[in-house]
Design a protein around this motif. Structure first.
Motif, mmCIF file in Angstrom:
data_model
loop_
_atom_site.group_PDB
_atom_site.id
_atom_site.type_symbol
_atom_site.label_atom_id
_atom_site.label_comp_id
_atom_site.label_asym_id
_atom_site.label_seq_id
_atom_site.Cartn_x
_atom_site.Cartn_y
_atom_site.Cartn_z
ATOM 1 N N LEU A 469 0.870 -1.161 0.000
ATOM 2 C CA LEU A 469 0.000 0.000 0.000
ATOM 3 C C LEU A 469 0.917 1.224 0.000
ATOM 4 N N SER A 490 -2.805 0.613 -3.984
ATOM 5 C CA SER A 490 -2.371 -0.700 -3.499
ATOM 6 C C SER A 490 -2.170 -1.679 -4.647
ATOM 7 N N ARG A 491 -1.337 -2.669 -4.401
ATOM 8 C CA ARG A 491 -1.142 -3.777 -5.338
ATOM 9 C C ARG A 491 -1.036 -5.060 -4.530
ATOM 10 N N PHE A 493 -3.077 -6.439 -2.607
ATOM 11 C CA PHE A 493 -3.662 -6.371 -1.255
ATOM 12 C C PHE A 493 -5.135 -6.767 -1.280
ATOM 13 N N LEU A 503 -10.674 1.541 1.501
ATOM 14 C CA LEU A 503 -9.599 2.445 1.109
ATOM 15 C C LEU A 503 -9.966 3.901 1.418
ATOM 16 N N PRO A 548 -0.331 -5.764 4.805
ATOM 17 C CA PRO A 548 0.402 -5.360 3.600
ATOM 18 C C PRO A 548 1.599 -4.490 3.998
ATOM 19 N N ILE A 550 3.486 -1.214 4.008
ATOM 20 C CA ILE A 550 2.973 0.153 3.859
ATOM 21 C C ILE A 550 4.142 1.082 3.575
#
Lengths: 557, 557
Positions: A469, A490-491, A493, A503, A548, A550
């Motif tokens: 994120l 994000s990817r 996640f 989000l 995730p 960050i």
């Protein structure tokens, strides 16, 4: 060359790879000032080495002592014995010694890496004796799943240090070249100070069995198959490949070869005289349709379930020229290397679903290239070594090999179980442990050799588990005000579309944290970032039970 | 309940999980309007399912037809048969039927998930017959590696549909409860329309062997061990656990239990009378030091090399209370489930390095809970089914089971190899394939059930291979000028410290691309981003042969 007297009569033996693991074999014998390197292999990455292509030994010690290194002496041309050369020879400019087929395959490899001109290669045979001052190096023929494999003897003033290389004792070898019992006995008579021997099958009782038994089985599969035979094997197992060609000839089949490494090995091995193939027995894929199905055999790579190999592409219906048919008989003439079981099982599953007959495991279409317990004991009995170091295997295999040596009569305190880098030093024919040289795994990722370490791997692991994120915000230094953002991207996640609310709430949370920090006039971006990271991490874990990575980014204007 | 006449006499059978795979068993029998669900298992994620905790079946069809679902009928309490319940029961409010131990373990699970109050559970025995209008459900006792396992018979107007559940035929079961041959024969006499049977060991010749044989071996290990015995087993294998307690009592050892699931299962199984343990035979870890080493046995989880399990923590010297000693005998009383070979091998390696004796594979301290070929044929012969669907196994196991059925005399066109969701429909006792219902894998990651799909997994895969590179730039909309950045931050790509030059050059490249775009007055951020991504990707690949994920972010002010 400066000769330091104190080292003159010491002999040191250690492994830079190949002990405590299967792969990247590299053993070192030091006698006085001379360093002899035996093999230079690679290892395929373990699961946790995310994104890594291959692993090679750490050769720091050799680079530091480059002028003393007499050469790299090869036992045979398998990847776990030669695969490190293209990388290692870039750091270490020393000659490479090997038998004809070994050098043939090594030279192709060096050519690909663009270092064949700068590398000196020296051809040896079973008979060659190479003098190096007070030392010399000789060879003896062995049987293995690739022709032209040898054991290596380093003759030192204190006695002979022998590395068997990978071996089994095949009483009916395909090429008629038996294990070199006479030469081995001669070494034993002169006195083997220390034996390094292959532990791969030290846990397996009995004898491994001859490659010829596989030939009979392949013959019968080829004879019985009503349609095409598609057979996958290790490309480097030239004996197996020979037997496949022989079976094809007997059953009146033409052979189609697919897979880059198979094409390469067949070419080199034929050129060098290790494969005897009738001139018109190979046809191209295009010609296949000119023959009835029962006149075709397809020889392919991919016996380990490798994703990009020809067999895998056929199984996934992604091979451009070969589609599996109901009437095909597919033979996987290999067993999975530990760790590959699942990918092989998947390929077998896909192949079976096509309706073709799949032969894997049920029939004896494979034997190991490594000797079992009786062969290992025989080698120990023949060599009568004073000291013994089991190599080429995981710890449990080394331990099993130790038990065999005890049975044969080697004294317990004359057996050394070593880890990578651990030195066994010999003085006046007496061995003791003597510290460690630098050793370890060097990870190769793309062009980077050794530039990937634990931090990068840890990040890849984190990224692979719950994704990332990124939080970006632009802040004006002058006014201490947020100018733009926060923006959250994000990817790996969550699905962004289905998690809009999550989000949005995360965004609001970040805004809150920022506002508070602005109010408190926090000018230290790193504590601002860690505030953002902590709040966000806690919030996301509560909501999703995921963590995730960050990454807060502050753009200052 | 609305009864649609046309469906009244149709019987449908299909699998929502458990075919073409090992895991997440869930079979469905539909008779007229009534839907009977047999088992609701989970599967552990495959390698490529990065970051996923577990996988459960897609139950869309059941949710859509909730009012017709009569219940979930359980064969036994293994995770691959009950592990999906906590997730599925949140979507599907239906009663759960099971035997005493099965329900005991299920209820603990539902309690953890906080849904035990809202779920109706119904206790059944081998004798229970449950009437559902024109249909009824009955049970028969089987032997498996957990007590109280049963097969299930759904009696429909067209005949009986039987699911064996997991079974072997143990002639000397630990609890004295033999396979329910009489009930099976009675079902056969009434007429088994369709048999679903366990294919796990369909490739394995012979008979599996009795759990009792393991007991003898464990007894002798316990008797011979000079120090402590540390023994790892599946917690749910209550018979094995019983035999371990028996061996401990015989060899005068106290038992220490470690590992959360082992403690839980021993508690529940004792409470329900499935374990007979002398009152004072269990001691706490703290009490261990009051006893000599040869009076201690430690019963632990972790037989599959699970990273967080007690045995793994001991191997990694990370167990807070138990440190492996030289004098210990460590027994792994299980074989690795396919895919776990490598992690188990690693634990064994670590344990061996401690100097302790490790018993794994060499002695018969494990037998399978699944019947081999002779047992599977016997089940087919006893049931005499009109139709046969091999379930519970990968495709190749289903195929091997089909071969066995052919041997026993089932007609080839009466055997259906089905994939998940494929319906076999019976009309007047005649079966044919009849389309598909929705089916597939539902991935569970943390609290998210089914919110992770291919895109997220693909991103995780990419991230795990070469990491990520984030490029941020702040641009003024008004002036079309770069205000701040570009800033490049990477994770899992290269060591930043050693790659300063690379990242500086990458930065310069991005500046160039940006300047060009600014000059050309590109106002479309997405084409600006893709320009940045393409140039950077190409540059980095040339320099490193790696393809990190590139994430350009434009902050607009």
């Amino acid at each position: 060359m400066t000769t330091k007297q104190p080292n003159m009569d010491k002999v040191k033996v250690f492994a830079l790879g190949g002990v405590g693991e299967i792969g990247k074999n590299m053993y070192v014998v030091e006698s006085g000032e001379d360093i002899f390197v035996l093999d230079a292999g690679l290892m395929f990455p373990q699961e946790e080495m995310l994104g890594i292509d291959i692993v090679i030994p750490d050769v720091t010690y050799l680079v530091q002592n480059e002028e003393r290194v007499k050469g790299i002496f090869l036992t045979h041309a398998h990847e776990d014995h030669i695969g490190g050369l293209p990388y290692i020879l870039k750091q270490l400019s020393v000659p490479v010694y090997g038998t004809k087929l070994t050098l043939g395959l090594v030279e192709a490899k060096l050519k690909e890496a663009g270092i064949h001109r700068s590398t000196k290669t020296v051809l040896v045979t079973r008979e060659t004796v190479l003098p190096f001052g007070a030392n010399k190096v000789s060879f003896f023929g062995t049987n293995h799943s690739i022709p032209d494999s040898v054991g290596i003897a380093v003759h030192t003033p204190q006695g002979i240090v022998v590395n068997t290389g990978d071996f089994k004792i095949d009483q009916s070898p395909i090429d008629g070249k038996h294990t070199d019992f006479a030469r081995i006995s001669k070494l034993a008579n002169k006195g083997v100070l220390c034996l390094l021997s292959d532990s791969t099958n030290a846990e397996r009782p009995g004898m491994t069995g001859s490659e010829k038994s596989v030939g009979h089985e392949i013959d019968s599969v080829f004879a019985q198959a009503k349609g095409r035979v598609i057979i996958a094997s290790f490309a480097s197992n030239v004996h197996r490949v020979q037997q496949i060609f022989t079976a094809a000839a007997k059953s009146n089949r033409k052979v189609v070869i697919t897979g880059r490494s198979m094409i390469k090995v067949v070419e080199i091995a034929s050129d060098l005289g290790y494969l005897t193939i009738e001139k018109d027995s190979i046809i191209s894929i295009d010609q296949m349709n000119n023959y009835a199905e029962d006149r075709i055999a397809i020889l392919t790579t991919g016996s380990q379930g490798e994703q990009m190999a020809a067999l895998s592409r056929m199984a996934h219906k992604a091979h451009r020229q070969i589609a599996i048919r109901h009437s095909d008989t597919i033979v996987i003439a290999a067993t999975p290397i530990p760790g590959n079981e699942r990918s092989v099982a998947r390929i077998v599953d896909l192949l079976m679903r096509t309706g073709a007959e799949v032969i894997f495991g049920q029939r004896k279409v494979h034997v190991s290239g490594h000797g079992s317990q009786e062969e290992l004991k025989l080698m120990l009995s023949l060599m009568k070594p004073k000291y013994f170091i089991p190599v080429h295997g995981e710890f449990k295999m080394q331990m099993a090999h130790k038990s065999l040596a005890l049975e044969v009569g080697v004294a317990e305190d004359h057996i050394f179980i070593v880890e990578k880098g651990e030195v066994v030093e010999f003085t006046d024919g007496v061995a003791k442990r003597f510290g460690k040289v630098p050793s370890g795994n060097v990870l190769v990722d793309g062009l980077g050799v050794g530039d990937i370490g634990n931090i990068v791997l840890r990040d890849r692991k984190l990224l692979s588990q719950d994704g990332i994120l990124v939080v970006v915000v632009t802040i004006s230094k002058a006014s201490n005000q947020i100018i733009s953002g926060p923006e959250i991207i994000s990817r790996g996640f969550v699905y962004v579309r289905e998690s809009e609310q999550l989000l949005q709430e995360a965004n609001a949370l970040v805004k809150e944290v920022l506002a508070k920090c602005m109010q408190e006039k926090v000018k230290d971006w790193s504590s601002l970032k860690s505030n953002m990271r902590d709040s966000l991490s806690q919030y996301l874990f509560e909501k999703t039970r995921r963590r995730p990575m960050i990454m807060p980014i502050i753009m200052e204007i």
